[in-house]
Design a protein around this motif. Sequence first.
Motif, PDB file in Angstrom:
ATOM      1  N   GLN A  73     -76.100  24.717  97.724  1.00 28.72           N
ATOM      2  CA  GLN A  73     -76.890  23.607  98.241  1.00 28.72           C
ATOM      3  C   GLN A  73     -78.220  23.392  97.521  1.00 28.72           C
ATOM      4  O   GLN A  73     -78.777  22.314  97.604  1.00 28.72           O
ATOM      5  N   HIS A 130     -71.367  32.096 100.814  1.00 30.42           N
ATOM      6  CA  HIS A 130     -71.709  30.891 101.571  1.00 30.42           C
ATOM      7  C   HIS A 130     -70.860  29.744 101.008  1.00 30.42           C
ATOM      8  O   HIS A 130     -71.381  28.776 100.456  1.00 30.42           O
ATOM      9  N   ASN A 132     -70.958  33.888 105.410  1.00 27.84           N
ATOM     10  CA  ASN A 132     -71.650  32.923 106.251  1.00 27.84           C
ATOM     11  C   ASN A 132     -70.616  32.044 106.945  1.00 27.84           C
ATOM     12  O   ASN A 132     -69.809  31.378 106.289  1.00 27.84           O
ATOM     13  N   GLU A 133     -70.619  32.050 108.261  1.00 22.25           N
ATOM     14  CA  GLU A 133     -69.806  31.129 109.071  1.00 22.25           C
ATOM     15  C   GLU A 133     -68.344  31.041 108.634  1.00 22.25           C
ATOM     16  O   GLU A 133     -67.865  29.975 108.219  1.00 22.25           O
ATOM     17  N   GLU A 181     -79.877  30.976 111.097  1.00 24.62           N
ATOM     18  CA  GLU A 181     -80.021  29.535 110.862  1.00 24.62           C
ATOM     19  C   GLU A 181     -80.251  28.856 112.201  1.00 24.62           C
ATOM     20  O   GLU A 181     -79.587  29.166 113.192  1.00 24.62           O
ATOM     21  N   TRP A 193     -83.377  26.925 109.264  1.00 21.25           N
ATOM     22  CA  TRP A 193     -82.601  26.195 108.272  1.00 21.25           C
ATOM     23  C   TRP A 193     -83.267  24.849 108.113  1.00 21.25           C
ATOM     24  O   TRP A 193     -83.229  24.069 109.053  1.00 21.25           O
ATOM     25  N   GLU A 224     -76.269  18.576 101.421  1.00 14.35           N
ATOM     26  CA  GLU A 224     -75.661  18.938 102.703  1.00 14.35           C
ATOM     27  C   GLU A 224     -74.140  18.720 102.625  1.00 14.35           C
ATOM     28  O   GLU A 224     -73.587  17.826 103.246  1.00 14.35           O
ATOM     29  N   TRP A 225     -73.482  19.554 101.801  1.00 15.14           N
ATOM     30  CA  TRP A 225     -72.021  19.572 101.696  1.00 15.14           C
ATOM     31  C   TRP A 225     -71.445  18.165 101.557  1.00 15.14           C
ATOM     32  O   TRP A 225     -71.929  17.400 100.751  1.00 15.14           O
TER      33      TRP A 225
HETATM   34  C1  PNW Z   1     -74.204  25.297 108.566  1.00 14.07           C
HETATM   35  N1  PNW Z   1     -69.775  22.201 112.196  1.00 14.07           N
HETATM   36  O1  PNW Z   1     -73.079  24.488 108.447  1.00 14.07           O
HETATM   37  C2  PNW Z   1     -74.300  25.945 107.197  1.00 14.07           C
HETATM   38  O2  PNW Z   1     -74.397  27.344 107.208  1.00 14.07           O
HETATM   39  C3  PNW Z   1     -75.293  25.308 106.297  1.00 14.07           C
HETATM   40  O3  PNW Z   1     -74.926  25.512 104.950  1.00 14.07           O
HETATM   41  C4  PNW Z   1     -75.460  23.846 106.634  1.00 14.07           C
HETATM   42  O4  PNW Z   1     -76.278  23.161 105.719  1.00 14.07           O
HETATM   43  C5  PNW Z   1     -76.052  23.781 108.037  1.00 14.07           C
HETATM   44  O5  PNW Z   1     -75.246  24.482 108.966  1.00 14.07           O
HETATM   45  C6  PNW Z   1     -76.271  22.364 108.551  1.00 14.07           C
HETATM   46  O6  PNW Z   1     -75.065  21.654 108.630  1.00 14.07           O
HETATM   47  C7  PNW Z   1     -72.327  23.942 109.443  1.00 14.07           C
HETATM   48  O7  PNW Z   1     -69.218  21.112 111.893  1.00 14.07           O
HETATM   49  C8  PNW Z   1     -71.534  22.861 109.082  1.00 14.07           C
HETATM   50  O8  PNW Z   1     -69.573  22.757 113.304  1.00 14.07           O
HETATM   51  C9  PNW Z   1     -70.692  22.292 109.999  1.00 14.07           C
HETATM   52  C10 PNW Z   1     -70.640  22.808 111.281  1.00 14.07           C
HETATM   53  C11 PNW Z   1     -71.414  23.884 111.645  1.00 14.07           C
HETATM   54  C12 PNW Z   1     -72.262  24.446 110.721  1.00 14.07           C
END
Ligand code: PNW
Length: 466
Positions: free
Chosen positions: A20, A112, A156-157, A358, A404, A411-412
């Motif tokens: 990112q 990540h 991460n997640e 975050e 965060w 942002e993806w």
């Molecule tokens: C997290 N959802 O992403 C990530 O760890 C970060 O890289 C990202 O920038 C941040 O939150 C904000 O979006 C998520 O759809 C993306 O549930 C999607 C979800 C949750 C977290």
Amino acid sequence: MSTASFPEGFEWGVSTSAFQIEGATNIDGRGPSIWDTFSVDRVETCDHYHRYPEDVRLMRELDLGSYRFSMSWPRIFPDGGGEPNAAGLDFYDRLVDELVGAGIKPYATLYHWDLPQALEDRGGWPSRDTALRFADYAAAVHQRLGDRVRTWFTLNEPWVAAFLGHGAGIHAPGRTSAAEAFAAAHHMLLGHGLAVRALREAGAAEVGVVLNISPVMTPAQVSDPGRRASEEDAAAVARIDTLVNRQFLEPVLRGAYPEELLPVIERHGGLGHVHDGDLEIIGQPIDLLGVNYYAPLVVQAQPSEPADPAYPGSDGVLFCTVPTAVTAMGWPIVPGCLSQLLGRLTREYPGLELMITENGADFVDVVTGDGIHDVDRISFIEEHLRALRAALDAGANVRGYLAWTLLDNLEWVDGYQRKFGLVHVDFATQRRRLKDSALWYRDVVRRNGLAETPPKRPTLETVAAR
Ligand code: PNW
């Protein structure tokens, strides 16, 4: 202790991720990642790869003591395996030196979401071999940085990476198979366990994992958490909680999948990828759980509803919108959920040390010549810190809070439209400017807590008058 001050030694900082912010995707031997392949947007982003000294200076200026960043696996293993790319390791070496020199404690995240494309081409996370390669990668980076990085987060997640990437197909690599999503999730967990083992053998001081934990509730419970749900709604809540939260918490912290998840996996491709001994590897003790919290998931029973591909087996569950305040992304703002979820983790996994790795929000910032006015972000963080303070009072063991994020970034799939940064980035010039929220956060850090009375939310006139 006053209600607004935090325990002595509480850690304050920010989190970022490699893909990112780094940019520089084609130099010093970096290979492509699945996000380079999947992204429709340009990937130069904040050019942190070259501007890291300035970014570390910004953190210093904000008095931040801790920083979580992620390492780009394809910088280290451009082809997925073989010998590590020295130039890739050099970058993190320089970054860590810069952080340590500035008195900022580094927290490194190994994964990540930016899997080397070379490994995707050989089957990616649905293939078991990726978990083994992940452990090799963990060992290689620890060998280079372990003398200065004390704390390592593996993933991460993993829910997002496995289910948005392989089930819903809205994240890289864009696959749409429930069976592959469950296999990917299992191999990420196995990779976590193998990496924990490799890191421990190499003498790592602390190891953990970062999970996105979303409290799940009915619409009525958003404003009244004590409200009892109907039997049908309670079952819908439990199913989603199992998929998003317990699928990851239970194997890592208890060495077993939740019983009720097994038939769901069985119906979506089966359990063939779960080998004897895997759960022992996955369930090795960790030192710290990183918690990413943004918003609750709000659901109710609705028999005619088809399954959502991000939640295989969720047929009969309706995802609801609720009339709360929302961020620009439309995520409901419910700070009380943060206290609730920290309370739950403390109750269910006693003795576990937690860290908020975050929390933050995207809003449309007011950018003027004299500053970047982001009152909504200040209120968001302020309210969540009050909720965190309440959880500490109730006995949660939370080491620190990492907002965060440091910089507006890529942002993806949403590209550059979403602004989560405490620092504004003009992508045409790469100029960084502190937002009001950054200055406000610096006060929180210096005070080690919140002001006794919350800042009055500025009205439109007071913003205009500044
Ligand atoms: C997290 N959802 O992403 C990530 O760890 C970060 O890289 C990202 O920038 C941040 O939150 C904000 O979006 C998520 O759809 C993306 O549930 C999607 C979800 C949750 C977290």
